[in-house]
Design an enzyme around this catalytic site. Structure first.
Site, PDB file in Angstrom:
ATOM      1  N   GLY A 111       0.503   5.494   1.386  1.00 58.75           N
ATOM      2  CA  GLY A 111      -0.333   6.478   2.070  1.00 58.75           C
ATOM      3  C   GLY A 111       0.374   7.809   2.130  1.00 58.75           C
ATOM      4  N   GLY A 112      -0.103   8.651   3.015  1.00 54.90           N
ATOM      5  CA  GLY A 112       0.464   9.977   3.161  1.00 54.90           C
ATOM      6  C   GLY A 112       1.945   9.927   3.521  1.00 54.90           C
ATOM      7  N   TYR A 113       2.332   8.857   4.172  1.00 57.38           N
ATOM      8  CA  TYR A 113       3.687   8.759   4.676  1.00 57.38           C
ATOM      9  C   TYR A 113       4.660   8.251   3.622  1.00 57.38           C
ATOM     10  CZ  TYR A 113       7.526   7.295   7.691  1.00 57.38           C
ATOM     11  OH  TYR A 113       8.751   7.134   8.260  1.00 57.38           O
ATOM     12  N   GLY A 114       4.214   7.381   2.768  1.00 57.94           N
ATOM     13  CA  GLY A 114       5.105   6.789   1.774  1.00 57.94           C
ATOM     14  C   GLY A 114       4.584   5.416   1.426  1.00 57.94           C
ATOM     15  N   LYS A 115       5.501   4.545   1.011  1.00 56.29           N
ATOM     16  CA  LYS A 115       5.062   3.207   0.638  1.00 56.29           C
ATOM     17  C   LYS A 115       5.161   2.230   1.798  1.00 56.29           C
ATOM     18  CE  LYS A 115       5.528   3.506  -4.286  1.00 56.29           C
ATOM     19  NZ  LYS A 115       6.108   2.994  -5.524  1.00 56.29           N
ATOM     20  N   GLY A 156       0.827  -1.199   0.000  1.00 58.37           N
ATOM     21  CA  GLY A 156       0.000   0.000   0.000  1.00 58.37           C
ATOM     22  C   GLY A 156       0.856   1.241   0.000  1.00 58.37           C
ATOM     23  N   ASP A 204      -5.934  11.435  13.776  1.00 53.53           N
ATOM     24  CA  ASP A 204      -6.297  10.973  12.438  1.00 53.53           C
ATOM     25  C   ASP A 204      -6.991   9.607  12.504  1.00 53.53           C
ATOM     26  OD1 ASP A 204      -6.560  11.396   9.721  1.00 53.53           O
ATOM     27  OD2 ASP A 204      -4.580  10.589   9.223  1.00 53.53           O
TER      28      ASP A 204
HETATM   29  P1  ADP Z   1      -2.058   6.373   5.410  1.00 52.50           P
HETATM   30  O1  ADP Z   1      -0.850   7.231   5.451  1.00 52.50           O
HETATM   31  O2  ADP Z   1      -3.027   6.714   4.331  1.00 52.50           O
HETATM   32  O3  ADP Z   1      -2.701   6.183   6.753  1.00 52.50           O
HETATM   33  P2  ADP Z   1      -0.394   4.091   5.574  1.00 52.50           P
HETATM   34  O4  ADP Z   1       0.869   4.587   4.972  1.00 52.50           O
HETATM   35  O5  ADP Z   1      -0.480   4.047   7.058  1.00 52.50           O
HETATM   36  O6  ADP Z   1      -1.587   4.918   4.979  1.00 52.50           O
HETATM   37  O7  ADP Z   1      -0.727   2.653   5.027  1.00 52.50           O
HETATM   38  C1  ADP Z   1      -1.040   2.411   3.671  1.00 52.50           C
HETATM   39  C2  ADP Z   1      -1.617   1.011   3.506  1.00 52.50           C
HETATM   40  O8  ADP Z   1      -0.670   0.024   3.877  1.00 52.50           O
HETATM   41  C3  ADP Z   1      -2.801   0.754   4.415  1.00 52.50           C
HETATM   42  O9  ADP Z   1      -3.999   1.170   3.822  1.00 52.50           O
HETATM   43  C4  ADP Z   1      -2.753  -0.744   4.627  1.00 52.50           C
HETATM   44  O10 ADP Z   1      -3.417  -1.398   3.571  1.00 52.50           O
HETATM   45  C5  ADP Z   1      -1.286  -1.046   4.560  1.00 52.50           C
HETATM   46  N1  ADP Z   1      -0.700  -1.166   5.924  1.00 52.50           N
HETATM   47  C6  ADP Z   1      -0.232  -0.179   6.704  1.00 52.50           C
HETATM   48  N2  ADP Z   1       0.248  -0.642   7.870  1.00 52.50           N
HETATM   49  C7  ADP Z   1       0.098  -1.987   7.848  1.00 52.50           C
HETATM   50  C8  ADP Z   1       0.388  -3.069   8.782  1.00 52.50           C
HETATM   51  N3  ADP Z   1       0.950  -2.841   9.975  1.00 52.50           N
HETATM   52  N4  ADP Z   1       0.070  -4.314   8.400  1.00 52.50           N
HETATM   53  C9  ADP Z   1      -0.491  -4.561   7.191  1.00 52.50           C
HETATM   54  N5  ADP Z   1      -0.797  -3.608   6.298  1.00 52.50           N
HETATM   55  C10 ADP Z   1      -0.514  -2.336   6.602  1.00 52.50           C
END
Ligand code: ADP
Length: 290
Positions: free
Chosen positions: A21-25, A19, A136
């Site tokens: 998100g805002g933080y990166g991959k 995945g 958040d």
């Molecule tokens: P955001 O910054 O949008 O909150 P994240 O960067 O936290 O998104 O996470 C992006 C994606 O990665 C999540 O939507 C989830 O599907 C996956 N993910 C994040 N953390 C975990 C984890 N600890 N275990 C499994 N999947 C995760």
């Protein structure tokens, strides 16, 4: 070290990407111990001076609770900022509500998800030292482990509560549209009650499976309008309830659950319960399961 990490995680290969998100991959990886982990790697230069990163580490290294996603480790090298978390095999609550993860949550399971994440948040608000406001809370920040236990993730936006006598901190407004406490948005006075508002929105997602804003409609307003109609079928929510729970034989504590959610999303923070009050009410609802 960074090199060991890189090797042990297949160099963050694209095929292990789970995945972004805002933080990166985010990648799936395995530590030499065999433990499966989620590795969050920041895009270079995406953060102001790495402050957000440092905040997250400092908070997480202090915080341990069954309903919070645990930080396994971190490193800071070659301009890369890397956080290693427990891997949550069943993904986010949002994915399961929108039928993307293949995990079906029946009503009772949804009550447990609500209770678990409420406990995690209560811990942040009342037991972490100093207290932590998440800032958040949303269904993509609630993850499910192998037992479908809910764990609250992503403290990147968290901020320590100041010790000041006013009991609140004034900051730039952060958060996600649709979950954002309207009072906080207006006054920029952040308190734990802003998390309570966001949590109430998540509770409404558990009932409707809808996103907080869909086709320009706000879930909070939709539920309010539906309840006003008071057609006595499922609390007036018959039309906007998640179809997959609508035909369940018993929706234990459904009315109480919706009432609690609506108290959490009161316009005025003073009218909202605290997270520990939310936990107590959810425990009562689950205990009344005949
Ligand atoms: P955001 O910054 O949008 O909150 P994240 O960067 O936290 O998104 O996470 C992006 C994606 O990665 C999540 O939507 C989830 O599907 C996956 N993910 C994040 N953390 C975990 C984890 N600890 N275990 C499994 N999947 C995760």
């Amino acid at each position: 070290s960074y090199d060991e990490l890189k090797k042990s995680t297949n160099n963050f290969s694209e095929k292990n990407e789970i995945g972004s998100g805002g933080y990166g991959k985010v990648y799936r990886g395995m530590l030499p111990s065999g433990q499966v982990v989620a590795i969050k790697r920041s895009q270079q230069g995406s953060m102001q001076g790495g402050l957000e990163f440092k905040t997250e580490i400092e908070l997480l290294s202090r915080v341990h609770h069954k309903n919070l996603v645990g930080l396994v480790g971190f490193c800071f090298e070659q301009g890369q900022q890397i956080l290693i978390y427990e891997f949550m095999p069943h993904g986010t609550l949002r994915e399961s509500l929108s039928g993307k993860s293949g995990i079906y949550l029946d009503w009772k399971r949804r009550l447990r998800v609500a209770l678990g994440s409420a406990r995690g948040l209560t811990y942040l608000h009342e037991l972490a030292n100093p207290p932590i406001i998440h800032r958040d809370i949303k269904s993509t920040n609630i993850l499910l482990d192998e037992n479908l236990t809910a764990k609250v993730a992503d403290f990147g936006l968290s901020k320590l509560v100041c010790d000041g006598s006013k009991g609140h901190v004034s900051t730039q407004v952060k958060g996600t549209l649709g979950y954002l406490d309207p009072e906080y948005y207006m006054t920029q006075q952040l308190t734990e009650k802003s998390d309570v508002y966001s949590f109430g929105v998540v509770m409404l997602e558990l009932v409707t499976a809808k996103q907080p804003i869909e086709k320009g409609k706000y879930i909070v307003r939709e539920v309010r309008m539906a309840m006003d109609k008071n057609d006595e079928e499922c609390y007036g929510l018959g039309n906007i309830m998640d179809p997959s729970i609508r035909n369940t034989t018993t929706l234990i504590g459904f009315g109480r659950f919706v009432d609690l959610a609506m108290r959490c999303v009161e316009e005025s923070a003073a009218d909202r319960p605290t997270m520990s009050e939310v936990v107590k009410e959810l425990e009562t609802i689950l205990q009344n399961d005949g």
